[in-house]
Structure formats: structure tokens, C-alpha cells
Design a protein around this motif. Structure first.
Motif, PDB file in Angstrom:
ATOM      1  N   LYS A 275       0.802  -1.217   0.000  1.00 49.16           N
ATOM      2  CA  LYS A 275       0.000   0.000   0.000  1.00 49.16           C
ATOM      3  C   LYS A 275       0.839   1.274   0.000  1.00 49.16           C
ATOM      4  O   LYS A 275       0.382   2.323  -0.438  1.00 49.16           O
ATOM      5  N   ASP A 276       2.089   1.191   0.521  1.00 51.44           N
ATOM      6  CA  ASP A 276       2.954   2.376   0.562  1.00 51.44           C
ATOM      7  C   ASP A 276       3.933   2.422  -0.604  1.00 51.44           C
ATOM      8  O   ASP A 276       4.849   3.244  -0.625  1.00 51.44           O
ATOM      9  N   GLY A 277       3.740   1.522  -1.583  1.00 52.81           N
ATOM     10  CA  GLY A 277       4.596   1.535  -2.769  1.00 52.81           C
ATOM     11  C   GLY A 277       5.762   0.568  -2.710  1.00 52.81           C
ATOM     12  O   GLY A 277       6.462   0.366  -3.707  1.00 52.81           O
ATOM     13  N   ARG A 278       6.003  -0.043  -1.539  1.00 48.00           N
ATOM     14  CA  ARG A 278       7.106  -1.006  -1.430  1.00 48.00           C
ATOM     15  C   ARG A 278       6.784  -2.278  -2.212  1.00 48.00           C
ATOM     16  O   ARG A 278       5.637  -2.614  -2.431  1.00 48.00           O
ATOM     17  N   ALA A 303      -1.424  -6.936  -5.931  1.00 45.64           N
ATOM     18  CA  ALA A 303      -1.560  -5.614  -5.302  1.00 45.64           C
ATOM     19  C   ALA A 303      -2.235  -5.822  -3.951  1.00 45.64           C
ATOM     20  O   ALA A 303      -3.301  -6.434  -3.877  1.00 45.64           O
ATOM     21  N   TYR A 304      -1.595  -5.318  -2.895  1.00 53.75           N
ATOM     22  CA  TYR A 304      -2.120  -5.514  -1.532  1.00 53.75           C
ATOM     23  C   TYR A 304      -2.625  -4.186  -0.976  1.00 53.75           C
ATOM     24  O   TYR A 304      -1.876  -3.220  -0.855  1.00 53.75           O
ATOM     25  N   TYR A 305      -3.928  -4.136  -0.647  1.00 50.59           N
ATOM     26  CA  TYR A 305      -4.557  -2.925  -0.136  1.00 50.59           C
ATOM     27  C   TYR A 305      -4.917  -3.080   1.342  1.00 50.59           C
ATOM     28  O   TYR A 305      -5.262  -4.169   1.801  1.00 50.59           O
ATOM     29  N   ARG A 306      -4.911  -1.931   2.050  1.00 53.76           N
ATOM     30  CA  ARG A 306      -5.343  -1.918   3.454  1.00 53.76           C
ATOM     31  C   ARG A 306      -6.582  -1.056   3.682  1.00 53.76           C
ATOM     32  O   ARG A 306      -7.348  -1.293   4.605  1.00 53.76           O
ATOM     33  N   HIS A 307      -6.759  -0.011   2.868  1.00 53.99           N
ATOM     34  CA  HIS A 307      -7.807   0.977   3.145  1.00 53.99           C
ATOM     35  C   HIS A 307      -8.856   1.133   2.036  1.00 53.99           C
ATOM     36  O   HIS A 307      -9.886   1.756   2.270  1.00 53.99           O
ATOM     37  N   TYR A 309     -10.816  -0.962   0.426  1.00 58.96           N
ATOM     38  CA  TYR A 309     -11.968  -1.854   0.325  1.00 58.96           C
ATOM     39  C   TYR A 309     -12.666  -1.973   1.672  1.00 58.96           C
ATOM     40  O   TYR A 309     -12.026  -1.992   2.725  1.00 58.96           O
ATOM     41  N   GLY A 310     -13.997  -2.054   1.624  1.00 58.87           N
ATOM     42  CA  GLY A 310     -14.808  -2.013   2.838  1.00 58.87           C
ATOM     43  C   GLY A 310     -14.512  -3.128   3.815  1.00 58.87           C
ATOM     44  O   GLY A 310     -14.620  -2.944   5.029  1.00 58.87           O
ATOM     45  N   LEU A 311     -14.120  -4.323   3.337  1.00 60.00           N
ATOM     46  CA  LEU A 311     -13.873  -5.455   4.234  1.00 60.00           C
ATOM     47  C   LEU A 311     -12.484  -5.429   4.853  1.00 60.00           C
ATOM     48  O   LEU A 311     -12.169  -6.263   5.700  1.00 60.00           O
ATOM     49  N   GLY A 312     -11.637  -4.483   4.429  1.00 61.11           N
ATOM     50  CA  GLY A 312     -10.287  -4.390   5.004  1.00 61.11           C
ATOM     51  C   GLY A 312      -9.224  -4.808   4.005  1.00 61.11           C
ATOM     52  O   GLY A 312      -9.210  -4.346   2.862  1.00 61.11           O
ATOM     53  N   GLU A 313      -8.333  -5.700   4.422  1.00 61.84           N
ATOM     54  CA  GLU A 313      -7.223  -6.122   3.565  1.00 61.84           C
ATOM     55  C   GLU A 313      -7.745  -6.816   2.304  1.00 61.84           C
ATOM     56  O   GLU A 313      -8.713  -7.574   2.357  1.00 61.84           O
ATOM     57  N   HIS A 314      -7.044  -6.566   1.200  1.00 64.04           N
ATOM     58  CA  HIS A 314      -7.533  -7.097  -0.077  1.00 64.04           C
ATOM     59  C   HIS A 314      -6.373  -7.246  -1.064  1.00 64.04           C
ATOM     60  O   HIS A 314      -5.426  -6.463  -1.072  1.00 64.04           O
TER      61      HIS A 314
END
Length: 322
Positions: A275-278, A303-307, A309-314
């Protein structure tokens, strides 16, 4: 009236919560539209509440004002005087009134306390709504910031993003899509893992790798962890059989241990854009045994997201631009 005011306070509070949520989820592109929508929602609610107050109090308020406007000098005569005596007999020894003094003196209206209270409460509610909107506007827009960072990395690395359904299967679905498109396939090399009969059946019965391929990847992951439990068991917070059963049969989210098992079971390297580009790399450790073309197709991207998507990590799938 108290019931109506209590209802209005609750409506204002609920609206403030909705406004806060809308402004949190706004991006730079949508922020102006969201702000305009929030202002319209606040204006509509205020007008609706003022109309409800008017409908409830309109007639009675007018009656109160009419009573307050009555002059005490219009009362009944006193000391045996008739109305005619009061109006026709001039007072003795008093000078005749001048034309200016004959004009009636207007009495100022008494302030209406009920109207003042309602106005004060409406002002307080408007101030609270404005404060909530300002607070929401000043909060960090994590979702918008995260997406901007990710989009910049995708562009730099020449990757395109493929959306995966945001549920507990997202990691395995993203892997299944790439295994299928790259040609590696959902069935791992038998020299890497001995598949259980139920796992082989799951692979054989996959209708579409793009839609239910996650079932096969989950089963392969669970089998690999069981077969190499000495490498994984120390990192588990519950018994091995419970842990692997959740992987195979439920929508339990996948993480680092599962990524390690997938990489080794299928002989692929997995690059995860954070999520921070790393960029985080999970390696299978056997790439040197492959030809260059085979190496390239055995690199999977996530691609790993934290914020966002409504359910959280994705996790979403990433592919090289063609």
C-alpha cells in the motif's frame, strides 16, 4: 414539541455521521462533488425540520402573538365610568392634546420565547454539522492516498490491475487467475507436492479458473503446509489440522504463510506491491532451474490494499502490460 425536537436532534446526528463517512471516502477527483452533496443534504434537512416546526406550531404561535399584542388600556371601565364617559369627557385642567400627541403610540411586540428557543437550537445544530464537516475534511484520506501511490507504482512497472471480488478468497482468486493466464496451471508439478485425492478432485472439477479456481489453489496450499509442517507449524497460533482445514474449506483470509506455501508448491515467485509503494518478494528458491522464458511466466504479481476496500485487507491481480 419535545418529541419533534428530539427527532430533529437524532436526524442531525445521523446526518453528521453520513457526512463524515462521505468525506472520508472522497478522493481528490470527487471531493468537490462530495462537499456539494453534503451541503445540499444539510440544507434539505434544515428546511424540512423548519417546515415541520411551522406545521406543528403555526396556529398556536399566532394565537400567542395576538394575545401578547392586546393593550391593557382596552379593558373595561372602572370607578363607575361608562365607556362613553371615558371617551367623551376630557380630563379637567389638562391641556388639549397637540395633533402629534393624538397619534397612537405603537407598542413593541413582546419577544416570543418559543421561537427564540427553536432558533437557538437550529443554530446549534447547524454549528455542530459544520464542525463535523470540517473535521471530516481535515482527516487523512487514506483510501485516496493509497490508490494514488498504487497507481503510480503500476505505471512505473508497466502493470495493469485486474479487480478481484473483495471476499475472503481474494488472495487465492488472484493467484488462480495468473496461474491460468501464464500457462503454469492450477495443477502443480507432482515432484513438488503429493496431492491428496480430495485436492485432485477439486482441481478436476474447477469450472473456470477465473471464477472458482480459488478452490484448487486453497486445497494445494493446505496440502503443501501439511506435507512441510516443520516449516510452518511454529508460526501458527492454532493446531495444524484446524489451520489447514480453514484454508481448504472456509473463506479464511490468506497471508504470508499461505503465500510462501503457494510459491513453493507451484514453483513461482510472487511480487506483492504494498500500500505504501514497497515491493515485497516471495521466492520459490528454484528459479535457476528454468529457462529465461519459463522464468518470466513464473513471476506472479499482486496488489495488496489496506484501506481501499470495505472489508479491510484485499489482494488484486496484476499483469504485465501487453
Amino acid at each position: 414539541m419535545d418529541e419533534l425536537l428530539a427527532k430533529h436532534r437524532k436526524e442531525q446526528k445521523d446526518l453528521q455521521g453520513r457526512i463524515t463517512q462521505k468525506k472520508k471516502s472522497a478522493t481528490k477527483k470527487t471531493r468537490k462533488g462530495v462537499n456539494d452533496e453534503c451541503e445540499r443534504m444539510q440544507r434539505d434537512l434544515t428546511e424540512q425540520q423548519q417546515a415541520e416546526i411551522t406545521n406543528l406550531n403555526g396556529d398556536s404561535v399566532e394565537a400567542i402573538e395576538s394575545l401578547e399584542d392586546l393593550s391593557l388600556e382596552d379593558g373595561a371601565p372602572t370607578n363607575g365610568e361608562s365607556n362613553e364617559d371615558k371617551t367623551t369627557q376630557p380630563a379637567q385642567d389638562e391641556p388639549s392634546p397637540s395633533p402629534e400627541s393624538e397619534q397612537p403610540t405603537a407598542r413593541g411586540k413582546k419577544p416570543n420565547r418559543q421561537k427564540a428557543r427553536l432558533a437557538r437550537r437550529a443554530a446549534e445544530q447547524a454549528a455542530q454539522a459544520e464542525a463535523a464537516a470540517e473535521e471530516a475534511a481535515n482527516q487523512t484520506n487514506y483510501r485516496g492516498n493509497e490508490q494514488e501511490v498504487m497507481d503510480a507504482v503500476f505505471k512505473k512497472l508497466g502493470l495493469r490491475e485486474v479487480e478481484v471480488t473483495p471476499d475472503g478468497h481474494c488472495l487465492y482468486s488472484a493467484i488462480a487467475k495468473q496461474l491460468d493466464e501464464s500457462g503454469v496451471g492450477l495443477r502443480p508439478d507432482p515432484s513438488r507436492i503429493i496431492l491428496q485425492p480430495t485436492t485432485q478432485s477439486r482441481i478436476d472439477t474447477v469450472a473456470s479458473p477465473q471464477h472458482d479456481g480459488y478452490r484448487a489453489v486453497r486445497a494445494v496450499t493446505a496440502d503443501f503446509i501439511v506435507e512441510h509442517k516443520e516449516d510452518f507449524e511454529a508460526f501458527m497460533e492454532e493446531p495444524l489440522d484446524v489451520y489447514t482445514r480453514k484454508i481448504k474449506l472456509t473463506a479464511e483470509w490468506g497471508g504470508q504463510l499461505e503465500l510462501q506455501a503457494i510459491a513453493r508448491a507451484y514453483g513461482v515467485d510472487i511480487n506483492v506491491v504494498q500500500k505504501d509503494g514497497r515491493l515485497e518478494k516471495i521466492e520459490c528458491g528454484e528459479m535457476d532451474s528454468f529457462e529465461e522464458e519459463e522464468k518470466r511466466k513464473r513471476v506472479l504479481w499482486l496488489a495488496y490494499y489496506r484501506h481501499s476496500y470495505g472489508l479491510g485487507e484485499h489482494y488484486n491481480a496484476l499483469f504485465e502490460q501487453k
